[in-house]
Write a protein that holds these residues in place. Structure first.
Motif, PDB file in Angstrom:
ATOM      1  N   TYR A 165       4.161   8.068 -11.983  1.00 22.16           N
ATOM      2  CA  TYR A 165       4.975   7.092 -11.271  1.00 22.16           C
ATOM      3  C   TYR A 165       4.223   6.319 -10.190  1.00 22.16           C
ATOM      4  N   GLU A 166       2.921   6.424 -10.157  1.00 24.05           N
ATOM      5  CA  GLU A 166       2.180   5.598  -9.217  1.00 24.05           C
ATOM      6  C   GLU A 166       2.195   4.154  -9.692  1.00 24.05           C
ATOM      7  N   PRO A 167       2.554   3.211  -8.831  1.00 20.84           N
ATOM      8  CA  PRO A 167       2.561   1.795  -9.242  1.00 20.84           C
ATOM      9  C   PRO A 167       1.147   1.300  -9.512  1.00 20.84           C
ATOM     10  N   THR A 168       1.037   0.386 -10.433  1.00 21.74           N
ATOM     11  CA  THR A 168      -0.280  -0.131 -10.821  1.00 21.74           C
ATOM     12  C   THR A 168      -0.559  -1.514 -10.248  1.00 21.74           C
ATOM     13  N   ASP A 169       0.399  -2.060  -9.518  1.00 24.26           N
ATOM     14  CA  ASP A 169       0.255  -3.434  -9.027  1.00 24.26           C
ATOM     15  C   ASP A 169       0.041  -3.502  -7.518  1.00 24.26           C
ATOM     16  N   ARG A 170      -0.383  -2.386  -6.910  1.00 27.19           N
ATOM     17  CA  ARG A 170      -0.638  -2.353  -5.474  1.00 27.19           C
ATOM     18  C   ARG A 170      -1.611  -1.226  -5.153  1.00 27.19           C
ATOM     19  N   ARG A 171      -2.127  -1.207  -3.955  1.00 27.40           N
ATOM     20  CA  ARG A 171      -3.082  -0.175  -3.549  1.00 27.40           C
ATOM     21  C   ARG A 171      -2.366   1.169  -3.430  1.00 27.40           C
ATOM     22  N   VAL A 172      -2.947   2.186  -4.068  1.00 33.34           N
ATOM     23  CA  VAL A 172      -2.380   3.526  -4.033  1.00 33.34           C
ATOM     24  C   VAL A 172      -3.462   4.524  -3.645  1.00 33.34           C
ATOM     25  N   VAL A 173      -3.119   5.434  -2.751  1.00 32.55           N
ATOM     26  CA  VAL A 173      -3.959   6.584  -2.435  1.00 32.55           C
ATOM     27  C   VAL A 173      -3.155   7.830  -2.770  1.00 32.55           C
TER      28      VAL A 173
ATOM     29  N   SER B 264       0.853  -1.187   0.000  1.00 35.62           N
ATOM     30  CA  SER B 264       0.000   0.000   0.000  1.00 35.62           C
ATOM     31  C   SER B 264       0.889   1.238   0.000  1.00 35.62           C
ATOM     32  N   VAL B 265       0.542   2.220  -0.844  1.00 41.21           N
ATOM     33  CA  VAL B 265       1.386   3.394  -1.047  1.00 41.21           C
ATOM     34  C   VAL B 265       0.518   4.643  -1.036  1.00 41.21           C
ATOM     35  N   VAL B 266       0.972   5.674  -0.317  1.00 40.04           N
ATOM     36  CA  VAL B 266       0.350   6.981  -0.426  1.00 40.04           C
ATOM     37  C   VAL B 266       1.294   7.871  -1.237  1.00 40.04           C
ATOM     38  N   ASN B 267       0.779   8.468  -2.287  1.00 40.84           N
ATOM     39  CA  ASN B 267       1.560   9.345  -3.154  1.00 40.84           C
ATOM     40  C   ASN B 267       1.277  10.778  -2.731  1.00 40.84           C
ATOM     41  N   VAL B 268       2.236  11.398  -2.076  1.00 37.54           N
ATOM     42  CA  VAL B 268       2.054  12.721  -1.470  1.00 37.54           C
ATOM     43  C   VAL B 268       2.519  13.797  -2.447  1.00 37.54           C
ATOM     44  N   GLY B 269       1.662  14.773  -2.703  1.00 33.70           N
ATOM     45  CA  GLY B 269       1.949  15.743  -3.751  1.00 33.70           C
ATOM     46  C   GLY B 269       1.891  15.053  -5.098  1.00 33.70           C
TER      47      GLY B 269
ATOM     48  N   GLY C  81      -9.180   4.725 -11.012  1.00 34.52           N
ATOM     49  CA  GLY C  81      -9.309   3.700  -9.994  1.00 34.52           C
ATOM     50  C   GLY C  81      -8.514   3.976  -8.739  1.00 34.52           C
ATOM     51  N   VAL C  82      -7.601   4.950  -8.782  1.00 32.73           N
ATOM     52  CA  VAL C  82      -6.829   5.321  -7.610  1.00 32.73           C
ATOM     53  C   VAL C  82      -7.632   6.308  -6.767  1.00 32.73           C
ATOM     54  N   GLU C  83      -7.720   6.044  -5.490  1.00 32.51           N
ATOM     55  CA  GLU C  83      -8.409   6.972  -4.596  1.00 32.51           C
ATOM     56  C   GLU C  83      -7.606   8.270  -4.496  1.00 32.51           C
ATOM     57  N   VAL C  84      -8.283   9.406  -4.625  1.00 30.64           N
ATOM     58  CA  VAL C  84      -7.626  10.708  -4.588  1.00 30.64           C
ATOM     59  C   VAL C  84      -8.199  11.523  -3.440  1.00 30.64           C
ATOM     60  N   VAL C  85      -7.316  12.077  -2.638  1.00 27.55           N
ATOM     61  CA  VAL C  85      -7.717  12.923  -1.522  1.00 27.55           C
ATOM     62  C   VAL C  85      -7.121  14.307  -1.744  1.00 27.55           C
ATOM     63  N   GLN C  86      -7.951  15.323  -1.746  1.00 26.91           N
ATOM     64  CA  GLN C  86      -7.458  16.692  -1.907  1.00 26.91           C
ATOM     65  C   GLN C  86      -7.033  17.212  -0.539  1.00 26.91           C
TER      66      GLN C  86
ATOM     67  N   PRO D  10      -4.735   7.869   9.657  1.00 25.03           N
ATOM     68  CA  PRO D  10      -4.204   7.436  10.953  1.00 25.03           C
ATOM     69  C   PRO D  10      -2.731   7.027  10.850  1.00 25.03           C
ATOM     70  N   ASP D  11      -2.083   6.954  11.995  1.00 29.67           N
ATOM     71  CA  ASP D  11      -0.697   6.516  12.051  1.00 29.67           C
ATOM     72  C   ASP D  11      -0.558   5.124  11.428  1.00 29.67           C
ATOM     73  N   GLY D  12       0.538   4.938  10.670  1.00 29.36           N
ATOM     74  CA  GLY D  12       0.846   3.630  10.117  1.00 29.36           C
ATOM     75  C   GLY D  12      -0.151   3.103   9.113  1.00 29.36           C
ATOM     76  N   SER D  13      -0.800   3.989   8.366  1.00 26.47           N
ATOM     77  CA  SER D  13      -1.843   3.564   7.427  1.00 26.47           C
ATOM     78  C   SER D  13      -1.295   2.871   6.185  1.00 26.47           C
ATOM     79  N   PHE D  14      -0.022   3.131   5.836  1.00 27.46           N
ATOM     80  CA  PHE D  14       0.517   2.644   4.565  1.00 27.46           C
ATOM     81  C   PHE D  14       1.874   1.964   4.773  1.00 27.46           C
ATOM     82  N   ASP D  15       2.157   1.052   3.862  1.00 28.22           N
ATOM     83  CA  ASP D  15       3.483   0.447   3.850  1.00 28.22           C
ATOM     84  C   ASP D  15       4.529   1.452   3.403  1.00 28.22           C
ATOM     85  N   ALA D  16       4.165   2.339   2.461  1.00 30.63           N
ATOM     86  CA  ALA D  16       5.142   3.284   1.924  1.00 30.63           C
ATOM     87  C   ALA D  16       4.469   4.594   1.539  1.00 30.63           C
ATOM     88  N   ALA D  17       5.271   5.649   1.576  1.00 28.68           N
ATOM     89  CA  ALA D  17       4.860   6.952   1.051  1.00 28.68           C
ATOM     90  C   ALA D  17       5.860   7.356  -0.020  1.00 28.68           C
TER      91      ALA D  17
END
Length: 244
Positions: A44-52, A33-38, A68-73, A82-89
């Protein structure tokens, strides 16, 4: 907001380069699971795992290529998770735009166990564009990117590795056209490079570059670059991990 003003053509000029994408994938490791910040338009968002994706600019969100990627403004400085929500940022050529990049780093460490940042080292010698035509971009009085050592320390004992830029790089950031000098004369190209929007005087450098290309002076000084497949221009991948 800066990218509501300058980001309208990113989907045309900022096409992810597969070789840079490979570096980022290696940095992400096995993160599921990855959060893409900015996140911008989603490059470069990976397509083989969960991305926000987290992005403050509605203009950039509208240009996203990854359905299909969840987007948060939201902003990097206040991630709504919450703390520890993702494997990677991941944060790709974006940290220098944050109002408080140190706070953004703290937030990434809070929500993720691994962090991958693509940035540029402002102590780098740059290349012919910054050395000969736009030295303002290398000015210590007004650095556009955070100091690499400070960024590394803010993340916490992160490793740093160079990212070589291919001569035919498809992602049109500042250094992408190092072997294609005429590209910098294109207003569309410059419009997708945020560094130009922050400069006090762009025209003087453009006039010198155009004159040197027409006279052959640029080719006399830099024509040997045509023999290079890639160059180290100061772009760096910073990777931090707190995984067990």
């Amino acid at each position: 907001m800066e990218y509501d003003r300058i980001g309208r053509s990113y989907d045309r000029y900022r096409v992810p380069d597969p070789r840079i994408a490979a570096c980022i994938r290696r940095g992400l490791g096995r993160a599921a699971s990855v959060v893409n910040v900015g996140a911008g338009a989603g490059s470069y968002e990976p397509t083989d795992r969960r991305v926000v994706a987290v992005e403050p600019s509605a203009i950039m969100i509208a240009q996203r290529r990854t359905p299909g990627v969840e987007v948060v403004q939201a902003s990097a400085e206040s991630l709504p998770f919450p703390d520890g929500s993702f494997d990677a940022a991941m944060a790709i050529l974006t940290v220098h735009h944050w109002a408080d990049w140190r706070q953004g780093c703290r937030e990434m460490r809070r929500v993720a166990r691994r962090i991958v940042v693509l940035t540029w080292d402002p102590t780098s010698e740059g290349f012919w564009l910054t050395q000969d035509y736009f030295p303002e971009l290398l000015s210590n009085d007004r650095p556009l990117f955070p100091p690499l050592d400070a960024l590394r320390d803010a993340l916490g004992d992160a490793r740093v590795e160079p990212v070589l830029i291919p001569s035919d790089c498809t992602d049109g950031f500042l250094g992408a056209y190092w072997s294609r000098p005429h590209a910098y004369l294109d207003a569309g190209v410059r419009g997708a490079i945020s560094s130009f929007s922050r400069m006090n005087d762009v025209d003087s450098g453009l006039h010198r570059l155009a004159a040197d290309l027409e006279s052959g002076r640029w080719h006399a000084r830099h024509g040997h670059l045509a023999e290079r497949d890639s160059m180290d221009l100061g772009y760096r991948l910073v990777v931090w991990s707190n995984e067990a």
